[in-house]
Design an enzyme around this catalytic site. Structure first.
Site, PDB file in Angstrom:
ATOM      1  N   LYS A  24       0.837  -1.213   0.000  1.00 36.21           N
ATOM      2  CA  LYS A  24       0.000   0.000   0.000  1.00 36.21           C
ATOM      3  C   LYS A  24       0.868   1.257   0.000  1.00 36.21           C
ATOM      4  O   LYS A  24       0.629   2.181  -0.770  1.00 36.21           O
ATOM      5  CB  LYS A  24      -0.902  -0.050   1.244  1.00 36.21           C
ATOM      6  CG  LYS A  24      -1.783   1.152   1.439  1.00 36.21           C
ATOM      7  CD  LYS A  24      -3.003   0.816   2.266  1.00 36.21           C
ATOM      8  CE  LYS A  24      -2.699   0.646   3.748  1.00 36.21           C
ATOM      9  NZ  LYS A  24      -2.440   1.919   4.438  1.00 36.21           N
ATOM     10  N   SER A  25       1.885   1.284   0.842  1.00 33.68           N
ATOM     11  CA  SER A  25       2.738   2.479   0.925  1.00 33.68           C
ATOM     12  C   SER A  25       3.440   2.745  -0.402  1.00 33.68           C
ATOM     13  O   SER A  25       3.508   3.893  -0.867  1.00 33.68           O
ATOM     14  CB  SER A  25       3.806   2.290   2.006  1.00 33.68           C
ATOM     15  OG  SER A  25       3.209   2.182   3.267  1.00 33.68           O
ATOM     16  N   ARG A  29       2.763   5.932  -3.058  1.00 34.69           N
ATOM     17  CA  ARG A  29       3.895   6.806  -3.428  1.00 34.69           C
ATOM     18  C   ARG A  29       4.153   6.784  -4.928  1.00 34.69           C
ATOM     19  O   ARG A  29       4.499   7.811  -5.537  1.00 34.69           O
ATOM     20  CB  ARG A  29       5.142   6.388  -2.660  1.00 34.69           C
ATOM     21  CG  ARG A  29       5.087   6.818  -1.187  1.00 34.69           C
ATOM     22  CD  ARG A  29       6.016   5.979  -0.349  1.00 34.69           C
ATOM     23  NE  ARG A  29       6.141   6.461   1.017  1.00 34.69           N
ATOM     24  CZ  ARG A  29       5.259   6.232   1.995  1.00 34.69           C
ATOM     25  NH1 ARG A  29       4.159   5.544   1.747  1.00 34.69           N
ATOM     26  NH2 ARG A  29       5.474   6.689   3.218  1.00 34.69           N
ATOM     27  N   GLY A  97      -5.408   7.421   5.260  1.00 32.43           N
ATOM     28  CA  GLY A  97      -4.579   8.454   5.874  1.00 32.43           C
ATOM     29  C   GLY A  97      -3.327   8.715   5.065  1.00 32.43           C
ATOM     30  O   GLY A  97      -2.894   9.859   4.908  1.00 32.43           O
ATOM     31  N   ARG A 125      -9.381  11.621  12.213  1.00 35.97           N
ATOM     32  CA  ARG A 125      -7.937  11.498  12.493  1.00 35.97           C
ATOM     33  C   ARG A 125      -7.233  12.859  12.467  1.00 35.97           C
ATOM     34  O   ARG A 125      -7.620  13.760  11.736  1.00 35.97           O
ATOM     35  CB  ARG A 125      -7.303  10.526  11.480  1.00 35.97           C
ATOM     36  CG  ARG A 125      -7.929   9.140  11.602  1.00 35.97           C
ATOM     37  CD  ARG A 125      -7.362   8.160  10.612  1.00 35.97           C
ATOM     38  NE  ARG A 125      -5.944   7.896  10.866  1.00 35.97           N
ATOM     39  CZ  ARG A 125      -5.197   7.120  10.092  1.00 35.97           C
ATOM     40  NH1 ARG A 125      -5.727   6.554   9.015  1.00 35.97           N
ATOM     41  NH2 ARG A 125      -3.938   6.917  10.385  1.00 35.97           N
ATOM     42  N   SER A 170       6.851   9.187  12.251  1.00 36.52           N
ATOM     43  CA  SER A 170       5.768   9.012  11.279  1.00 36.52           C
ATOM     44  C   SER A 170       6.292   9.166   9.857  1.00 36.52           C
ATOM     45  O   SER A 170       6.779  10.230   9.474  1.00 36.52           O
ATOM     46  CB  SER A 170       4.662  10.026  11.536  1.00 36.52           C
ATOM     47  OG  SER A 170       3.826  10.131  10.393  1.00 36.52           O
ATOM     48  N   ASP A 323       1.811  -1.137  11.823  1.00 34.34           N
ATOM     49  CA  ASP A 323       0.485  -1.604  11.391  1.00 34.34           C
ATOM     50  C   ASP A 323       0.211  -3.048  11.808  1.00 34.34           C
ATOM     51  O   ASP A 323      -0.860  -3.585  11.526  1.00 34.34           O
ATOM     52  CB  ASP A 323       0.367  -1.478   9.872  1.00 34.34           C
ATOM     53  CG  ASP A 323       0.341  -0.015   9.434  1.00 34.34           C
ATOM     54  OD1 ASP A 323      -0.089   0.838  10.232  1.00 34.34           O
ATOM     55  OD2 ASP A 323       0.770   0.274   8.306  1.00 34.34           O
ATOM     56  N   LYS A 350      -4.972   5.639  14.557  1.00 34.40           N
ATOM     57  CA  LYS A 350      -4.984   4.943  13.262  1.00 34.40           C
ATOM     58  C   LYS A 350      -6.415   4.941  12.707  1.00 34.40           C
ATOM     59  O   LYS A 350      -7.233   5.740  13.127  1.00 34.40           O
ATOM     60  CB  LYS A 350      -4.423   3.529  13.434  1.00 34.40           C
ATOM     61  CG  LYS A 350      -2.932   3.513  13.784  1.00 34.40           C
ATOM     62  CD  LYS A 350      -2.113   4.089  12.660  1.00 34.40           C
ATOM     63  CE  LYS A 350      -0.640   4.183  13.033  1.00 34.40           C
ATOM     64  NZ  LYS A 350       0.123   4.928  12.011  1.00 34.40           N
ATOM     65  N   ARG A 354      -6.978   1.910  17.620  1.00 34.75           N
ATOM     66  CA  ARG A 354      -6.610   0.508  17.448  1.00 34.75           C
ATOM     67  C   ARG A 354      -6.176  -0.162  18.743  1.00 34.75           C
ATOM     68  O   ARG A 354      -6.234  -1.394  18.841  1.00 34.75           O
ATOM     69  CB  ARG A 354      -5.453   0.414  16.451  1.00 34.75           C
ATOM     70  CG  ARG A 354      -5.831  -0.312  15.243  1.00 34.75           C
ATOM     71  CD  ARG A 354      -4.709  -0.439  14.247  1.00 34.75           C
ATOM     72  NE  ARG A 354      -5.309  -0.294  12.935  1.00 34.75           N
ATOM     73  CZ  ARG A 354      -4.632  -0.097  11.826  1.00 34.75           C
ATOM     74  NH1 ARG A 354      -3.317  -0.002  11.871  1.00 34.75           N
ATOM     75  NH2 ARG A 354      -5.243   0.000  10.675  1.00 34.75           N
TER      76      ARG A 354
HETATM   77  C1  S3P Z   1       2.416   4.778   6.374  1.00 33.65           C
HETATM   78  C2  S3P Z   1       2.874   5.196   7.592  1.00 33.65           C
HETATM   79  C3  S3P Z   1       2.298   4.763   8.881  1.00 33.65           C
HETATM   80  C4  S3P Z   1       1.387   3.555   8.708  1.00 33.65           C
HETATM   81  C5  S3P Z   1       0.496   3.677   7.512  1.00 33.65           C
HETATM   82  C6  S3P Z   1       1.312   3.803   6.253  1.00 33.65           C
HETATM   83  C7  S3P Z   1       3.057   5.271   5.145  1.00 33.65           C
HETATM   84  O1  S3P Z   1       1.533   5.834   9.428  1.00 33.65           O
HETATM   85  O2  S3P Z   1       0.609   3.359   9.864  1.00 33.65           O
HETATM   86  O3  S3P Z   1      -0.362   2.552   7.368  1.00 33.65           O
HETATM   87  O4  S3P Z   1       2.840   4.688   4.052  1.00 33.65           O
HETATM   88  O5  S3P Z   1       3.800   6.251   5.220  1.00 33.65           O
HETATM   89  P1  S3P Z   1       2.208   6.985  10.355  1.00 33.65           P
HETATM   90  O6  S3P Z   1       3.095   7.803   9.506  1.00 33.65           O
HETATM   91  O7  S3P Z   1       1.033   7.787  10.874  1.00 33.65           O
HETATM   92  O8  S3P Z   1       2.917   6.249  11.442  1.00 33.65           O
END
Ligand code: S3P
Length: 440
Positions: A24-25, A29, A97, A125, A170, A323, A350, A354
């Protein structure tokens, strides 16, 4: 979305091979950097879950051209750093988020105004923490109730390079600041006291940005980005998401007799805290055929069921498994002894609270659990009772963790709503069934 109640029951061993969807990340991106590059970026193995699809729609609304060219194959023609067009409608990030916060960063460096919104979970959030560095760069928050969505952001006309020390570890905060810094003349610096996932840094470099990373103190990093680069499109191969593989992985550990291979799982060391912890708990996990794919190390994980023992999980491990706590708590429920999981403050903000949702998930299924400050204490046993109906609070990971608990418990485990699983793990139900799970 209509709620989709689901029930998990004990069944025979889980066996076979599976590949979970793309990370997902990395998918999010790839879409955003593709939109900021000049020319066409091809993405293979992209996560076709709601979170990534909402980011794709937002990039389209900001002027990039996004198209699906085949299964998990996407192309995106970007507009260049600073080149976003003003969207006509509010950008809706649904449950995501990451999509929302990274897009806030990208928009903050462009001279446009955009409204950001999301579902009830995302509206709850905190966004103030991300607006602080973006306002220092020169963006202005025009409307928002108490730093929450919906909010309207006016991007900076003359972005200023800043030095930013995120107040919490973060990757989203770091990434949003770097993306806004792309438009600023001069050097944007982010100093993180604890290293978090580094996909933004790696991908920026991959696209030709001048970005340097140095160690900072014991566990941190100092990242320096030279502003106003021309980003050149590069092909991106998205590896399987380690956070999604965590669910079939823990399921295979706790259903007796299971033997499963999870293919091409990303092994980025800033994402493998769960594997470290499960290793300490005595889990039988082998990383086979370690290799490089799309700039990340991946491996096929062979997972066999076996007894687990309780451990103490240090707070310092949180960034590398942020996560994975709901599913770790489920593994702890099956471990011999009392597991103490430290430093979970960030879990409260989250997709749901959570920490509370994980404790309620366990408690409702006959497991002794306690929240002590920011720690979670779980009293494990060989086979938890189950029998609960779990409230998922619009949180995909609570939903999947609860179902995994039910694959091994005495009695079935039900969840009120599995629809949010599609945000990060489309095909979860089918994949688990193909391995032999009883899920209806
Ligand atoms: C993420 C960062 C994390 C994670 C989220 C994905 C990212 O959040 O919990 O699922 O892709 O940068 P935080 O930056 O709030 O810790």
């Amino acid at each position: 979305m209509h709620p989709i109640p689901l029930t998990a029951r004990r069944n025979g061993p889980l066996t076979g091979r599976a590949r979970v969807p793309g990370d997902k990340s990395v998918s999010i991106r790839a879409l955003i950097l593709g939109a900021l590059a000049v020319g066409e970026t091809r993405i293979g193995g992209m996560l076709e879950g709601e979170d990534a699809l909402n980011t794709a729609k937002a990039m389209q609304a900001l002027g990039a051209h996004v198209a699906r060219s085949g299964e998990q194959q996407w192309t995106i023609r970007g507009v260049g750093v600073g080149g976003f067009a003003e969207p006509k409608q509010p950008l809706d990030f649904g449950n995501s988020g990451t999509g929302c916060r990274l897009a806030l960063g990208a928009v903050a460096g462009c001279p446009i105004t955009a409204t950001f919104d999301g579902d009830a979970s995302l509206r709850g959030r905190p966004m103030r923490r991300i607006l602080d560095p973006l306002e220092r760069i020169g963006a202005r928050t025009l409307a928002s109730s108490d730093g929450r969505l919906p909010l309207t952001l006016a991007g900076a006309r003359d972005p200023i390079p800043i030095v930013f020390r995120p107040p919490v570890p973060s990757a989203q905060l770091k990434s949003a600041t770097l993306l806004a810094g792309l438009s600023a003349p001069g050097e944007t610096t982010v100093i993180e006291a604890q290293a978090t996932r580094d996909h933004t840094e790696k991908m920026l470099r991959h696209f030709g940005a001048d970005l340097r990373v140095e160690p900072f103190e014991e566990n941190g990093r100092c990242i320096r980005l030279a502003g106003q680069p021309e980003l050149a499109p590069q092909p991106i191969a998205v590896p399987a998401d380690p956070s999604s593989s965590a669910f079939p992985l823990v399921a295979a550990l706790l259903v007796p007799g299971s033997d499963v291979i999870l293919e091409s799982v990303m092994m980025n060391p800033l994402r493998t805290g769960l594997l470290t912890t499960l290793g300490e708990m005595g889990a039988r996990i082998e990383a086979l055929d370690r290799r490089m794919e799309g700039g990340e190390e991946v491996a096929d994980l062979r997972v066999r069921a076996g007894a687990l023992r309780a451990v103490e999980v240090p707070a310092s491990r949180a960034p590398s498994m942020i996560d994975e706590y709901p599913i770790l708590a489920v593994a702890a429920a099956y471990a011999e002894g009392v597991t103490a999981i430290r430093g979970l403050k960030e879990l409260r903000v989250k997709e749901s609270d959570r920490l509370a949702a994980t404790a309620a998930l366990l408690r409702g299924n006959g497991i002794k659990v306690e929240i002590a400050g920011d720690d979670l204490i779980v009293e494990g046993r060989d086979r938890p009772a189950g029998g609960g109906l779990v409230a998922t609070h619009m949180d995909h990971r609570i939903a999947m963790a609860a179902l995994v608990l039910g694959f091994g418990s005495e009695r079935e485990v039900r969840i009120d709503d599995g629809s949010f699983i599609a945000t990060s793990f489309p095909g979860f139900v089918e994949l688990m069934r193909a391995l032999g799970a009883d899920l209806s």
